[in-house]
Design a protein around this motif. Sequence first.
Motif, PDB file in Angstrom:
ATOM      1  N   ALA A 238       8.405  -3.013  -1.764  1.00 53.53           N
ATOM      2  CA  ALA A 238       7.302  -3.867  -1.286  1.00 53.53           C
ATOM      3  C   ALA A 238       7.715  -5.330  -1.334  1.00 53.53           C
ATOM      4  O   ALA A 238       7.385  -6.115  -0.425  1.00 53.53           O
ATOM      5  N   ILE A 239       8.461  -5.703  -2.375  1.00 55.60           N
ATOM      6  CA  ILE A 239       8.946  -7.079  -2.487  1.00 55.60           C
ATOM      7  C   ILE A 239       9.972  -7.365  -1.395  1.00 55.60           C
ATOM      8  O   ILE A 239       9.901  -8.387  -0.703  1.00 55.60           O
ATOM      9  N   SER A 240      10.931  -6.449  -1.227  1.00 51.63           N
ATOM     10  CA  SER A 240      11.992  -6.653  -0.229  1.00 51.63           C
ATOM     11  C   SER A 240      11.423  -6.805   1.173  1.00 51.63           C
ATOM     12  O   SER A 240      11.832  -7.694   1.934  1.00 51.63           O
ATOM     13  N   ALA A 241      10.488  -5.924   1.530  1.00 49.49           N
ATOM     14  CA  ALA A 241       9.902  -5.974   2.868  1.00 49.49           C
ATOM     15  C   ALA A 241       9.102  -7.257   3.064  1.00 49.49           C
ATOM     16  O   ALA A 241       9.129  -7.870   4.137  1.00 49.49           O
ATOM     17  N   SER A 242       8.400  -7.688   2.033  1.00 50.52           N
ATOM     18  CA  SER A 242       7.554  -8.878   2.152  1.00 50.52           C
ATOM     19  C   SER A 242       8.372 -10.161   2.189  1.00 50.52           C
ATOM     20  O   SER A 242       7.932 -11.156   2.767  1.00 50.52           O
ATOM     21  N   MET A 243       9.551 -10.162   1.578  1.00 48.78           N
ATOM     22  CA  MET A 243      10.375 -11.367   1.536  1.00 48.78           C
ATOM     23  C   MET A 243      11.280 -11.495   2.749  1.00 48.78           C
ATOM     24  O   MET A 243      12.111 -12.406   2.813  1.00 48.78           O
TER      25      MET A 243
ATOM     26  N   ILE B 265      10.795   4.237   1.537  1.00 47.58           N
ATOM     27  CA  ILE B 265      10.071   4.646   0.326  1.00 47.58           C
ATOM     28  C   ILE B 265      10.108   6.156   0.095  1.00 47.58           C
ATOM     29  O   ILE B 265      10.364   6.596  -1.036  1.00 47.58           O
ATOM     30  N   PRO B 266       9.869   7.024   1.110  1.00 45.84           N
ATOM     31  CA  PRO B 266       9.963   8.469   0.845  1.00 45.84           C
ATOM     32  C   PRO B 266      11.349   8.906   0.372  1.00 45.84           C
ATOM     33  O   PRO B 266      11.464   9.779  -0.508  1.00 45.84           O
TER      34      PRO B 266
ATOM     35  N   ALA C 230       2.910   5.863  -3.005  1.00 44.23           N
ATOM     36  CA  ALA C 230       4.065   6.677  -3.399  1.00 44.23           C
ATOM     37  C   ALA C 230       4.144   6.814  -4.915  1.00 44.23           C
ATOM     38  O   ALA C 230       4.463   7.892  -5.436  1.00 44.23           O
ATOM     39  N   LEU C 231       3.847   5.755  -5.633  1.00 40.46           N
ATOM     40  CA  LEU C 231       3.907   5.795  -7.097  1.00 40.46           C
ATOM     41  C   LEU C 231       2.825   6.697  -7.678  1.00 40.46           C
ATOM     42  O   LEU C 231       2.996   7.258  -8.769  1.00 40.46           O
ATOM     43  N   ASN C 232       1.726   6.870  -6.956  1.00 44.19           N
ATOM     44  CA  ASN C 232       0.600   7.662  -7.466  1.00 44.19           C
ATOM     45  C   ASN C 232       0.426   9.002  -6.752  1.00 44.19           C
ATOM     46  O   ASN C 232      -0.586   9.681  -6.962  1.00 44.19           O
ATOM     47  N   ASP C 233       1.377   9.373  -5.913  1.00 42.70           N
ATOM     48  CA  ASP C 233       1.294  10.636  -5.172  1.00 42.70           C
ATOM     49  C   ASP C 233       1.305  11.813  -6.151  1.00 42.70           C
ATOM     50  O   ASP C 233       2.277  12.014  -6.881  1.00 42.70           O
TER      51      ASP C 233
ATOM     52  N   MET D 214       0.823  -1.208   0.000  1.00 46.18           N
ATOM     53  CA  MET D 214       0.000   0.000   0.000  1.00 46.18           C
ATOM     54  C   MET D 214       0.858   1.260   0.000  1.00 46.18           C
ATOM     55  O   MET D 214       0.580   2.228  -0.723  1.00 46.18           O
ATOM     56  N   LEU D 215       1.928   1.258   0.791  1.00 53.40           N
ATOM     57  CA  LEU D 215       2.834   2.405   0.841  1.00 53.40           C
ATOM     58  C   LEU D 215       3.491   2.625  -0.521  1.00 53.40           C
ATOM     59  O   LEU D 215       3.624   3.774  -0.985  1.00 53.40           O
ATOM     60  N   ALA D 216       3.914   1.551  -1.168  1.00 51.03           N
ATOM     61  CA  ALA D 216       4.547   1.674  -2.480  1.00 51.03           C
ATOM     62  C   ALA D 216       3.554   2.180  -3.523  1.00 51.03           C
ATOM     63  O   ALA D 216       3.874   3.060  -4.337  1.00 51.03           O
TER      64      ALA D 216
END
Length: 483
Positions: free
Chosen positions: A427-432, A399-400, A224-227, A219-221
Amino acid sequence: MQNMESSVSRRWILAAVMVVVPLVVAMVPPSWMGLEGMVFHQQTMLAIFAFAALSWIFELYPAWVTSVVVIFLITLTDSDSAFFFFRDHTLTNRELGKLISAPSILKSFGDPSIILYIGGLVMALSASKIGLDAKLARAILHPFGRKPANVLLGVMLATGLLSMFMSDTATTALMIGMMTPVFVSMGDDTKGKAALALSVTFASLIGGMGTPVGTPPAMLAFNALNDPEGLNLGLSFATWMAVMVPLCLLLIVIAWRVLVWMFPFTSTDIEVTFVNRASSRRDLVIVVATYALTILLWITGGVTGVSNSVAALVPVVVLAMTGIFTADDVSRLPWSVLWMFAGGLALGSGMDDVGLSTFLIEKVPFDTMSPLLVIVVSALICWTLSNFISNTGTAALIIPVLSAMAMSMGDRLDAGGGATTLIMGIAISASMAMSLPVSTPGNAIAFATGHVTQRQMVRAGIVVGLLGLIIGYAFVMLAMTVF
């Protein structure tokens, strides 16, 4: 006798390293570590982090003992209840930096993640008491037959799908509860049970990446991509899923093969049998209705505004008031695992509150790196930190920084897959990050089953995690050439 002496000597050596390294980190000038400008409380927090990491890895003490020691050290050295000489700059002869509120550290025992964890456990225990867990397990696993490897794949696919629309913690708690009769049916197959316990938390973490609402780092990623005031790339929900759902399926299959390879089954088949626990129809109706309501609240939290942790209180309240969950059941909750996870939360909170996390990230010279090196370094930093502290907190921190850097680098990032790869990659790094019981609440839940050891989790988590990083980033880079 010689083996015993060798084991004792090893423990003493590891204990010495566990004590000496943090003391050195705490006492040497920050410039010796290349950390000029680090204030006193940031340095002591870094020393506590070093102690926690070494202690959790060496396993000289149970993980929950380390967690309690961590909370104790933070409050005595870096909080507003610390010893006076840690709060007097004339005695330390250093700029102190920010002190942490002691109550904020102690609140880690009641963190929303822990409340969510307790709610899931209450649901699992209550379902087990009335035999509902066996019925649910049979319904989920029936299409995959009785061969252990196929059952494992079925569990992972079902878990991954649920996790795309539910919290990974809630999904793990729910699925682990359903797997209780499966564990029973496996008899003495200890490696198979370890594979099953790990499969649930691994699949929930991987599946959560499938949608922007599946896990907080995703969600954070996505945000950030759509900010509009930031990258403003206009990435749609559908595009995210078009990229990430196939990746999740691929990573689940890879994780499945790794688990089957690392933990070969000795069971020849798995058959879940019903156990008549003499439950009343009233109890069955209450538990099923409570399950349905709780899952509905978890799935529709974005619409109702009810958080996952608050929704997790529904089964606690309803099942306790109806007498299905009793005082004896409360004593069966794995409180040591709850304490263990609280220590990880306190460590992450403390690092954020004294500004250590931000200080360390700002010390990384991203602006002097090539685009590909930026992606590699940011991935490894996020993955490493997320193994010890909250993956959400790590993603929120990194992310920021990367978003601002991506805006300044412009087209230079295209060589590494662009800003989308950089941010989705976090998002991938945090989830893995799935190597320790303190890495995520889901890992803590799997560890609480008693079927997987910390050493097994570390080995499997590192292999699956690093494979996920490499394949995940490569997959997103390739996908971004299409979308």
